[in-house]
Design a protein around this motif. Structure first.
Motif, mmCIF file in Angstrom:
data_model
loop_
_atom_site.group_PDB
_atom_site.id
_atom_site.type_symbol
_atom_site.label_atom_id
_atom_site.label_comp_id
_atom_site.label_asym_id
_atom_site.label_seq_id
_atom_site.Cartn_x
_atom_site.Cartn_y
_atom_site.Cartn_z
ATOM 1 N N LEU A 302 0.606 -1.069 0.107
ATOM 2 C CA LEU A 302 0.048 -0.108 0.064
ATOM 3 C C LEU A 302 0.714 1.278 0.257
ATOM 4 C CD1 LEU A 302 -1.815 -2.346 1.448
ATOM 5 C CD2 LEU A 302 -2.968 -0.462 2.287
ATOM 6 N N MET A 303 0.595 2.180 -0.812
ATOM 7 C CA MET A 303 1.234 3.561 -0.782
ATOM 8 C C MET A 303 0.145 4.527 -0.761
ATOM 9 S SD MET A 303 4.214 5.017 -1.115
ATOM 10 C CE MET A 303 5.329 4.080 -1.940
ATOM 11 N N GLY A 304 0.364 5.372 0.093
ATOM 12 C CA GLY A 304 -0.529 6.776 0.387
ATOM 13 C C GLY A 304 0.142 7.854 0.213
ATOM 14 N N GLY A 305 -0.677 9.127 -0.001
ATOM 15 C CA GLY A 305 -0.065 10.325 0.302
ATOM 16 C C GLY A 305 -1.138 11.368 -0.277
ATOM 17 N N ARG A 306 -0.581 12.738 -0.187
ATOM 18 C CA ARG A 306 -1.482 13.823 -0.476
ATOM 19 C C ARG A 306 -1.817 13.623 -2.111
ATOM 20 N NH1 ARG A 306 -2.580 12.928 3.935
ATOM 21 N NH2 ARG A 306 -2.199 14.489 5.509
ATOM 22 N N GLY A 307 -2.953 14.340 -2.345
ATOM 23 C CA GLY A 307 -3.521 14.602 -3.920
ATOM 24 C C GLY A 307 -4.186 15.737 -3.824
ATOM 25 N N SER A 308 -4.854 15.887 -4.948
ATOM 26 C CA SER A 308 -5.589 16.932 -5.332
ATOM 27 C C SER A 308 -6.754 17.246 -4.289
ATOM 28 C CB SER A 308 -6.077 17.253 -6.816
ATOM 29 O OG SER A 308 -7.106 16.218 -6.979
ATOM 30 N N PHE A 309 -7.380 18.486 -4.229
ATOM 31 C CA PHE A 309 -8.344 18.725 -3.458
ATOM 32 C C PHE A 309 -9.739 18.308 -4.129
ATOM 33 C CE2 PHE A 309 -5.480 21.237 -1.073
ATOM 34 C CZ PHE A 309 -5.865 21.241 0.345
ATOM 35 N N ALA A 310 -9.901 18.116 -5.477
ATOM 36 C CA ALA A 310 -11.112 17.878 -6.048
ATOM 37 C C ALA A 310 -11.384 16.350 -6.088
ATOM 38 C CB ALA A 310 -10.568 18.120 -7.645
ATOM 39 N N GLU A 311 -12.477 15.922 -6.065
ATOM 40 C CA GLU A 311 -12.896 14.500 -5.860
ATOM 41 C C GLU A 311 -12.353 13.967 -7.155
ATOM 42 O OE1 GLU A 311 -13.359 13.508 -3.339
ATOM 43 O OE2 GLU A 311 -14.965 14.669 -2.147
ATOM 44 N N PRO A 312 -11.606 12.887 -7.315
ATOM 45 C CA PRO A 312 -11.073 12.251 -8.372
ATOM 46 C C PRO A 312 -12.097 11.398 -9.158
ATOM 47 C CG PRO A 312 -10.233 11.032 -6.479
ATOM 48 C CD PRO A 312 -11.171 12.486 -6.050
ATOM 49 N N ASP A 313 -12.060 11.433 -10.201
ATOM 50 C CA ASP A 313 -12.975 10.516 -11.071
ATOM 51 C C ASP A 313 -12.138 9.227 -11.225
ATOM 52 O OD1 ASP A 313 -14.071 8.937 -13.067
ATOM 53 O OD2 ASP A 313 -14.046 10.409 -14.550
ATOM 54 N N PRO A 314 -13.122 7.926 -10.356
ATOM 55 C CA PRO A 314 -12.451 6.749 -10.396
ATOM 56 C C PRO A 314 -11.667 6.223 -12.018
ATOM 57 C CG PRO A 314 -14.523 6.703 -9.422
ATOM 58 C CD PRO A 314 -14.246 8.040 -9.977
#
Length: 431
Positions: A302-314
């Motif tokens: 598993l890898m995690g981190g910050r991303g955009s504030f917009a809700e991503p399109d799956p």
């Protein structure tokens, strides 16, 4: 809970969690001693510990148990706060500071003790947490943190570059430190385990019951749901964190509800599995835009981190491309293993990076702010809130209730935070 309740994208946790306990929407008016809004780690921990004290509790959840950040996080159980013990003691003084240090240091214990006590069906591991240092400044921070927590009686240890590389499976760090109290859980299974334990203690949980109004009435409060049904109670505890809406004025303006993006690979080949975090630790590094990673109970990276504030399109896999790039750079041995899951959830970040408690009206208690350490922090916070609600003893709380203070120029926060993120990306350097 089915994956349908995680609409942004199917998560690994939704696919592998223990079944959710059966719950229904609130259909008729009810009475309780305490009504809790939010069926995440804090709400359910508060409910469980109040019920164990003989308090009648009803929990109202807008969606399903663990729908918010409690079911969408990385599952890392990390003790402590952003600030080290010496910083907390300097900020709050020897008495209040030590109380907060003791609270922060006990957050991981709270999780693993509850899993054991209630025999929860929760895959978990407790082999420690490693924080890698990507530059000399971060290495100095590791030295301070190791020294601070050692002074508090923790068997923390500083790691040199070679030992860090051996324990993590990557040579991209100058060193780091290890905290043996940390670990990992399947977070959706855990929040469902909390719900089962709470229900067994007498708590009533209603899902699909969004609260649209909190009204003061004679004798206490009424929580009114979108369907018109209401719960009357002497006290209200509001625990909505990163999914806070406009239920209480100005509250949602006190946090940045950042997105935390995550990916999970297919199960790793055994040769690769043995090379990455071979001792079973979990890890998050010291970057401002940190990366966090672990191996789960199914052998996936598993890898995690910050991303955009917009809700991503799956369907837009590019929203998670920065994490796939991080996997390739940190762990090239896993670069060709396909990514099986992509998902994200909100993290509630306060202005001072500390948990906030508020009592804006008699009988109303609010908890907000998890800063990415919500598994342990919010579990332990629930214990503290329950003790305070049941006894009125404010020394049970880790921080004193404060006045609700929105971010200044809240409407510009995304532009401001985006600028800060751009700066962090530049100053953090490459992986």
């Amino acid at each position: 809970m089915s994956q349908a309740f995680f609409p942004l994208s199917p998560s690994l946790w939704a696919a592998t969690a223990a079944p959710a306990p059966e719950t229904v929407a609130l259909q008729e008016d009810k009475k309780a001693d305490v009504v809790i809004v939010g069926a995440g780690f804090c709400g359910l921990s508060t409910a469980l510990h109040l019920a164990e004290r003989g308090v009648r509790v009803v929990v109202l959840e807008a969606e399903e148990i663990g729908f918010g950040g409690s079911g969408r996080n990385g599952g890392q159980v990390i003790p402590g706060l952003k600030y080290d013990p010496s910083e907390l003691l300097a900020k709050f003084g020897p008495e209040k500071g030590q109380r907060l240090v003791d609270f922060a240091g006990s957050t991981a214990d709270a999780v693993f003790d509850l899993i054991a006590k209630h025999k929860m069906d929760v895959p978990h591991v407790r082999q420690g947490w490693i924080q890698g240092s990507h530059n000399p400044e971060a290495l100095k921070m590791a030295e301070r943190r190791s020294r601070d927590w050692s002074a508090q009686g923790v068997a923390a240890r500083l790691l040199d570059k070679a030992e860090t590389a051996r324990l993590l499976g990557t040579d991209k760090y100058l060193g780091g430190w290890e905290d043996p109290r940390g670990g990992g859980v399947q977070p959706l299974s855990y929040v469902r385990g909390l719900a089962r334990a709470a229900m067994a203690a007498g708590v009533v949980i209603h899902t699909r019951s969004p609260v649209k109004q909190l009204a003061q009435v004679k004798g206490g409060w009424q929580a009114v749901t979108a369907g018109g049904a209401r719960v009357s109670a002497e006290r209200v505890v509001l625990c909505t964190n990163g999914y806070t809406d406009g239920l209480w004025p100005q509250l949602k303006k006190t946090i940045i509800n950042a997105n935390s993006f995550q990916i999970a690979t297919e199960p790793l080949p055994e040769s690769v599995r043995r090379a990455i975090l071979p001792g079973g630790q979990v890890s998050s590094d010291a970057r401002n835009l940190l990366l966090y990673y672990r191996i789960d109970h199914t052998g996936r990276l598993l890898m995690g981190g910050r991303g955009s504030f917009a809700e991503p399109d799956p369907a837009d896999r590019g929203a998670w491309a920065h994490l796939e790039g991080a996997v390739a750079k940190l762990f090239p041995q896993a670069a060709k293993v396909p990514i099986a899951y992509r998902w994200c959830g909100h993290v509630a970040v306060t202005r001072d990076y500390l948990p906030h408690l508020h009592e804006p009206a008699p009988g109303l208690l609010i908890d907000i702010g998890c800063m990415g350490r919500g598994v342990g922090l919010q579990t332990r916070m629930g214990q503290a809130l329950a003790a305070y609600v049941a006894t009125g003893d404010k020394t049970a709380l880790p921080v004193a209730p404060s006045v609700i203070k929105p971010f200044p120029f809240f409407g510009l926060r995304l532009a401001y935070v985006s600028a800060v993120i751009a700066w962090y990306r530049m100053t953090d350097g490459g992986v």
